[in-house]
Design a protein around this motif. Sequence first.
Motif, PDB file in Angstrom:
ATOM      1  N   ILE B  83     -13.668   2.015 -18.530  1.00  0.00           N
ATOM      2  CA  ILE B  83     -13.318   0.951 -17.597  1.00  0.00           C
ATOM      3  C   ILE B  83     -13.960   1.286 -16.264  1.00  0.00           C
ATOM      4  CG2 ILE B  83     -11.437  -0.179 -16.359  1.00  0.00           C
ATOM      5  CD1 ILE B  83      -9.641   0.705 -18.735  1.00  0.00           C
ATOM      6  N   GLY B  84     -14.672   0.339 -15.704  1.00  0.00           N
ATOM      7  CA  GLY B  84     -15.284   0.571 -14.398  1.00  0.00           C
ATOM      8  C   GLY B  84     -14.828  -0.486 -13.425  1.00  0.00           C
ATOM      9  N   MET B  85     -14.370  -0.047 -12.248  1.00  0.00           N
ATOM     10  CA  MET B  85     -13.923  -1.027 -11.265  1.00  0.00           C
ATOM     11  C   MET B  85     -14.847  -0.999 -10.052  1.00  0.00           C
ATOM     12  SD  MET B  85     -10.222  -1.952  -9.939  1.00  0.00           S
ATOM     13  CE  MET B  85      -9.906  -2.947  -8.491  1.00  0.00           C
ATOM     14  N   ILE B  86     -15.237  -2.170  -9.613  1.00  0.00           N
ATOM     15  CA  ILE B  86     -16.040  -2.286  -8.398  1.00  0.00           C
ATOM     16  C   ILE B  86     -15.118  -2.791  -7.305  1.00  0.00           C
ATOM     17  CG2 ILE B  86     -17.938  -3.513  -7.273  1.00  0.00           C
ATOM     18  CD1 ILE B  86     -18.291  -3.105 -10.891  1.00  0.00           C
ATOM     19  N   HIS B  87     -14.802  -1.896  -6.376  1.00  0.00           N
ATOM     20  CA  HIS B  87     -13.831  -2.228  -5.340  1.00  0.00           C
ATOM     21  C   HIS B  87     -14.469  -3.103  -4.278  1.00  0.00           C
ATOM     22  CE1 HIS B  87     -10.669   0.545  -6.665  1.00  0.00           C
ATOM     23  NE2 HIS B  87     -11.676   1.254  -7.118  1.00  0.00           N
ATOM     24  N   VAL B 149     -25.510  -1.212  -6.284  1.00  0.00           N
ATOM     25  CA  VAL B 149     -25.405   0.214  -6.574  1.00  0.00           C
ATOM     26  C   VAL B 149     -24.055   0.526  -7.211  1.00  0.00           C
ATOM     27  CG1 VAL B 149     -25.354   2.522  -5.562  1.00  0.00           C
ATOM     28  CG2 VAL B 149     -27.013   0.868  -4.749  1.00  0.00           C
ATOM     29  N   GLU B 150     -23.002  -0.075  -6.682  1.00  0.00           N
ATOM     30  CA  GLU B 150     -21.671   0.160  -7.248  1.00  0.00           C
ATOM     31  C   GLU B 150     -21.610  -0.286  -8.711  1.00  0.00           C
ATOM     32  OE1 GLU B 150     -19.047   1.653  -6.372  1.00  0.00           O
ATOM     33  OE2 GLU B 150     -18.827   1.691  -4.204  1.00  0.00           O
ATOM     34  N   ILE B 151     -22.225  -1.432  -8.995  1.00  0.00           N
ATOM     35  CA  ILE B 151     -22.180  -1.933 -10.370  1.00  0.00           C
ATOM     36  C   ILE B 151     -22.979  -1.018 -11.288  1.00  0.00           C
ATOM     37  CG2 ILE B 151     -22.747  -3.879 -11.884  1.00  0.00           C
ATOM     38  CD1 ILE B 151     -22.286  -5.726  -9.500  1.00  0.00           C
ATOM     39  N   ILE B 152     -24.166  -0.606 -10.816  1.00  0.00           N
ATOM     40  CA  ILE B 152     -24.980   0.292 -11.642  1.00  0.00           C
ATOM     41  C   ILE B 152     -24.230   1.599 -11.868  1.00  0.00           C
ATOM     42  CG2 ILE B 152     -27.168   1.534 -11.805  1.00  0.00           C
ATOM     43  CD1 ILE B 152     -28.405  -0.593 -10.047  1.00  0.00           C
ATOM     44  N   LYS B 153     -23.505   2.034 -10.839  1.00  0.00           N
ATOM     45  CA  LYS B 153     -22.754   3.285 -10.949  1.00  0.00           C
ATOM     46  C   LYS B 153     -21.803   3.240 -12.153  1.00  0.00           C
ATOM     47  CE  LYS B 153     -19.762   5.285  -7.632  1.00  0.00           C
ATOM     48  NZ  LYS B 153     -19.486   5.417  -6.191  1.00  0.00           N
ATOM     49  N   LEU B 162     -15.643  -4.153 -17.214  1.00  0.00           N
ATOM     50  CA  LEU B 162     -15.920  -4.130 -15.777  1.00  0.00           C
ATOM     51  C   LEU B 162     -14.923  -4.992 -15.025  1.00  0.00           C
ATOM     52  CD1 LEU B 162     -18.947  -3.510 -16.956  1.00  0.00           C
ATOM     53  CD2 LEU B 162     -19.537  -4.012 -14.602  1.00  0.00           C
ATOM     54  N   ILE B 163     -14.418  -4.453 -13.926  1.00  0.00           N
ATOM     55  CA  ILE B 163     -13.514  -5.210 -13.085  1.00  0.00           C
ATOM     56  C   ILE B 163     -14.158  -5.343 -11.713  1.00  0.00           C
ATOM     57  CG2 ILE B 163     -11.215  -5.312 -12.093  1.00  0.00           C
ATOM     58  CD1 ILE B 163     -10.439  -3.249 -14.326  1.00  0.00           C
ATOM     59  N   LEU B 164     -14.297  -6.555 -11.236  1.00  0.00           N
ATOM     60  CA  LEU B 164     -14.892  -6.754  -9.913  1.00  0.00           C
ATOM     61  C   LEU B 164     -13.851  -7.389  -9.000  1.00  0.00           C
ATOM     62  CD1 LEU B 164     -17.371  -7.604 -12.164  1.00  0.00           C
ATOM     63  CD2 LEU B 164     -18.600  -7.361 -10.036  1.00  0.00           C
ATOM     64  N   ASP B 165     -13.545  -6.701  -7.905  1.00  0.00           N
ATOM     65  CA  ASP B 165     -12.530  -7.184  -6.979  1.00  0.00           C
ATOM     66  C   ASP B 165     -13.206  -8.003  -5.880  1.00  0.00           C
ATOM     67  OD1 ASP B 165     -10.362  -7.653  -5.446  1.00  0.00           O
ATOM     68  OD2 ASP B 165      -9.848  -5.566  -5.060  1.00  0.00           O
ATOM     69  N   GLY B 190     -22.248  -8.067 -24.400  1.00  0.00           N
ATOM     70  CA  GLY B 190     -21.035  -7.633 -25.087  1.00  0.00           C
ATOM     71  C   GLY B 190     -20.041  -6.894 -24.215  1.00  0.00           C
ATOM     72  N   LYS B 191     -20.176  -7.013 -22.889  1.00  0.00           N
ATOM     73  CA  LYS B 191     -19.211  -6.346 -22.030  1.00  0.00           C
ATOM     74  C   LYS B 191     -18.057  -7.291 -21.707  1.00  0.00           C
ATOM     75  CE  LYS B 191     -22.392  -3.043 -20.165  1.00  0.00           C
ATOM     76  NZ  LYS B 191     -22.214  -2.047 -21.223  1.00  0.00           N
ATOM     77  N   ALA B 192     -16.897  -6.703 -21.480  1.00  0.00           N
ATOM     78  CA  ALA B 192     -15.750  -7.488 -21.054  1.00  0.00           C
ATOM     79  C   ALA B 192     -15.700  -7.434 -19.535  1.00  0.00           C
ATOM     80  CB  ALA B 192     -14.464  -6.918 -21.636  1.00  0.00           C
ATOM     81  N   ILE B 193     -15.634  -8.594 -18.906  1.00  0.00           N
ATOM     82  CA  ILE B 193     -15.707  -8.626 -17.448  1.00  0.00           C
ATOM     83  C   ILE B 193     -14.501  -9.349 -16.879  1.00  0.00           C
ATOM     84  CG2 ILE B 193     -17.039  -9.487 -15.472  1.00  0.00           C
ATOM     85  CD1 ILE B 193     -19.529  -9.163 -17.298  1.00  0.00           C
ATOM     86  N   ILE B 194     -13.870  -8.708 -15.902  1.00  0.00           N
ATOM     87  CA  ILE B 194     -12.766  -9.344 -15.188  1.00  0.00           C
ATOM     88  C   ILE B 194     -13.195  -9.490 -13.742  1.00  0.00           C
ATOM     89  CG2 ILE B 194     -10.343  -9.190 -14.532  1.00  0.00           C
ATOM     90  CD1 ILE B 194      -9.919  -7.275 -16.845  1.00  0.00           C
ATOM     91  N   ILE B 195     -13.087 -10.686 -13.207  1.00  0.00           N
ATOM     92  CA  ILE B 195     -13.499 -10.895 -11.832  1.00  0.00           C
ATOM     93  C   ILE B 195     -12.335 -11.502 -11.052  1.00  0.00           C
ATOM     94  CG2 ILE B 195     -14.821 -12.870 -12.715  1.00  0.00           C
ATOM     95  CD1 ILE B 195     -16.458 -12.821 -10.202  1.00  0.00           C
ATOM     96  N   ILE B 196     -12.015 -10.860  -9.936  1.00  0.00           N
ATOM     97  CA  ILE B 196     -10.928 -11.349  -9.094  1.00  0.00           C
ATOM     98  C   ILE B 196     -11.532 -12.240  -8.029  1.00  0.00           C
ATOM     99  CG2 ILE B 196      -9.149 -10.676  -7.452  1.00  0.00           C
ATOM    100  CD1 ILE B 196      -8.967  -8.029  -8.842  1.00  0.00           C
ATOM    101  N   THR B 197     -10.967 -13.387  -7.847  1.00  0.00           N
ATOM    102  CA  THR B 197     -11.540 -14.282  -6.845  1.00  0.00           C
ATOM    103  C   THR B 197     -10.502 -15.314  -6.436  1.00  0.00           C
ATOM    104  OG1 THR B 197     -13.310 -15.831  -6.369  1.00  0.00           O
ATOM    105  CG2 THR B 197     -12.490 -15.817  -8.604  1.00  0.00           C
ATOM    106  N   HIS B 198     -10.772 -15.964  -5.323  1.00  0.00           N
ATOM    107  CA  HIS B 198      -9.934 -17.122  -5.013  1.00  0.00           C
ATOM    108  C   HIS B 198     -10.814 -18.324  -4.706  1.00  0.00           C
ATOM    109  CE1 HIS B 198      -9.808 -14.457  -1.300  1.00  0.00           C
ATOM    110  NE2 HIS B 198     -10.836 -15.236  -1.190  1.00  0.00           N
ATOM    111  N   LYS B 199     -12.072 -18.247  -5.116  1.00  0.00           N
ATOM    112  CA  LYS B 199     -12.951 -19.386  -4.893  1.00  0.00           C
ATOM    113  C   LYS B 199     -13.036 -20.191  -6.182  1.00  0.00           C
ATOM    114  CE  LYS B 199     -15.567 -17.011  -1.366  1.00  0.00           C
ATOM    115  NZ  LYS B 199     -16.805 -16.288  -1.090  1.00  0.00           N
ATOM    116  N   LEU B 200     -12.528 -21.416  -6.097  1.00  0.00           N
ATOM    117  CA  LEU B 200     -12.387 -22.210  -7.313  1.00  0.00           C
ATOM    118  C   LEU B 200     -13.714 -22.532  -7.984  1.00  0.00           C
ATOM    119  CD1 LEU B 200      -9.563 -24.702  -6.457  1.00  0.00           C
ATOM    120  CD2 LEU B 200      -9.611 -22.997  -8.259  1.00  0.00           C
TER     121      LEU B 200
END
Lengths: 329, 512
Positions: B83-87, B149-153, B162-165, B190-200
């Motif tokens: 699990i990788g999180m991009i803060h 860079v954070e994503i590549i990390k 992947l979780i992107l905040d 084939g990656k599972a991606i979760i993206i946090i957002t408030h932009k509709l």
Amino acid sequence: MITAFISSAIPLGVPLLYGSTGEIVTEKSGHLNLGIPGIMYVGGIGGVIGAFLYELACGNDIANMNPALAILIPLLCSIGGAILMGLLYSFLTVTLRVNQNVTGLALTTFGIGLGNFFGGSLIKLVDSDMPSIVLTKTSSFFRASLPFADDLGWFGEIFLSHDFLTYLSIVVALVVSFVLNRTRVGLNLRAVGENPATADAAGIHVTRYKYVATCLGSAIAGLGGLQYVMAYANGVWSNDAFGDRGWMAIALVIFALWKPTMAIFGSFLFGALCNANNYINGLGDATQELFKMLPYVVTIIVLVITSMRKKREHQPPQGLGLPYFREER
Amino acid sequence: MATQAAIELRNITKTFGHVVANKNVSLTVARGEILSILGENGSGKTTLMNMISGIYFPDEGEIFIDGKEAVITSPKDAFDYKIGMIHQHFKLVDVFSATENIVLGLNEAGKYNLEAAEDRVKTICERYGFEVEPKKKVYTMSVSEKQTVEIIKVLYRGADILILDEPTAVLTPQETQKLFAVLRRMRDDGKAIIIITHKLHEVLSLSDRVAVLRKGEYIGTVNTAETNEAELTEMMVGKKIELNIHRSEPKNTVPRLEVHHIDCTNREGVLVLDDVSFTANSGEILGIAGIAGSGQRELLEAIAGLQKLDSGAVLYNNPQTGNMDNLCSKTPLQIRELGVRLSFVPEDRLGMGLVGNMDIVDNMMLRSYTKGKGVFLERKPPKELAEHIIDELEVVTPGVNTPVRRLSGGNVQKVLVGREIAAAPTVFMAAYPVRGLDINSSYTIYNLLNQQKEQGVAVIFVGEDLDVLLELCDRILVIGSGRVNGIVDARTATKEEIGLLMTKTDGGKQNG
């Protein structure tokens, strides 16, 4: 004359090189150790105590002394004393998060007091006429240089005539430089000093790195004190003779832009500048004192130039002086 | 099973003290899928993701990864589960190159070899279409490059969840499009991606499914293809709650402050205020609604003279002289003398306005230190003022000489607001004055604002709770990405209307 000038500048620079290499290692972990003068002082007195006890055990007779032990015992005592000081500093600043500047300054005062206490006690003990303690026998082992140096003219005098601690100081600086720039440990250490939160998130043991870097840095700096007493001062310890070499070592860190390789050149330059007044004829007392300012003037000039150029690589580690708390949210 | 969930959360609950951050949240993400988590500020999105990435541990509930129960107690555990999180806030060392940052802390087998690592970084870049120079130093990078860079990390470490905040909060629209292209490529990989957002509109254009959180509660998950903005907004903001805040009719309103087309660029070179214009009337509360960080702070600071403007004007109708003064050419001190008062309650309450280690009297003196004879300070009036505020606003404190930092949050805010009001302002600006306060303290502050309004002050109130804004204010200005998305009448507007305005970007183009 030029040869003698250069040749004499080198041993003067060596304590500075040890001190600044040690300080660079510590500062790379984000800790500004202003206790370096005290630590170097303790390193010096540690070596003196070790040598004194060994000479005593051998009945003050050079024939009974084993060269390896004569070097090893003071060396280990010096390093041991310096590491204890480093441990004290890291416990206070890393674990207890005390202000680094205050701790460092206190440690300098403490280290010099400690050195003077033991120095004074030893002087009392041998009931010497002079306010100093003389360990020429041990010093002769430390001062041993390559036998063929004298046959090689100016080259021999400048490059080969020195004691082994001088060469060791250059080796240590080169090794530190290599470790910092070319190894994983060095990368991790630099990250700890730049941005401990990032290092922590990357799974680096921040506290361990800080402790090890500080203690290792102190050990290296302590050797500077040892070299000063045993090689430069011919084994003669008198209280407060070490002078302000510790502070100069810290100034040298800035001059060297936190690069050990730069510190090598810097230390010998500083050594030369310190010594210049003795090699220029016809200087009055006042002018001599002005000449002694040169190393500091150079440091200020370097500071002005680097801060004007604003190159990020030439700046101190970003986390320098700041205590690190793991974010508790 | 083709649709086995890469990660599944079951009934996750997390509380901090009395605050419930997440309550019974259940969701699943499959491989090859992008799930958006949508919610307002404080709805618990980030807390939820922090539990997946090992920063917090859930109080109740289970996490399953590939069908097996997983216990994630540290970021390292999360790494081990890929699990990788991009803060939102990048964790990068500025003086290191991209590659050095990427390999930092890794214990790869074999010798430390930066060149080999650079090659691997290049391979990842080519595979997903990232544009980043492996040798480039981070401090010379743009925000978008740092994010890359954070994503590549995390990819370098082999993450496949992947979780992107809020990854787009700091990006320009073009950069956002680039990021989305990369994310789609990763999904197809084939990656599972979760993206946090408030932009509709981002949710609609990017994700396959949307999970909505509101005030820590899980509202539901919908397929993006089967939903629309209106439905999502309603899920996000919920039904209106009656608060019964007293609101009087504005009387004798005159335009007090006219803001004309102001632009403002922050230190990072991002346009934070874009052609903002509005009028604040005396005897009226103007609410400012918007997602946090949309330019509210800069707007208030611009009026108070603390932000330099690129262009535009702030005109102040001086009730004493009847002249229109341009505040842009004045110093903050002069602006304050005119009666424009800013009571800013920033993220950390004491940061601006009060000094924690000083007592209440000294904090009063921060506004009156120029008074007094010669070099001596006048201590008596501030002390009286402090006592007056403690009395009037029912500040709970052992005495006037207690350091402010020892007071509770609500009392600190009362001291701050009380001090600014005591100066008899003509324009009073309050940002998040009730943040973190209990109900009673909040109502005290609302009443104070109402009093000011009735005395003919032009009140500007930046708030985050739409229910409060709708009941307290007379008009509401909705700000989004530094632009005015609309000014509505608070008496007739609905929550959904404001919610939609808040989340729309690009001047409504996306709404179609």
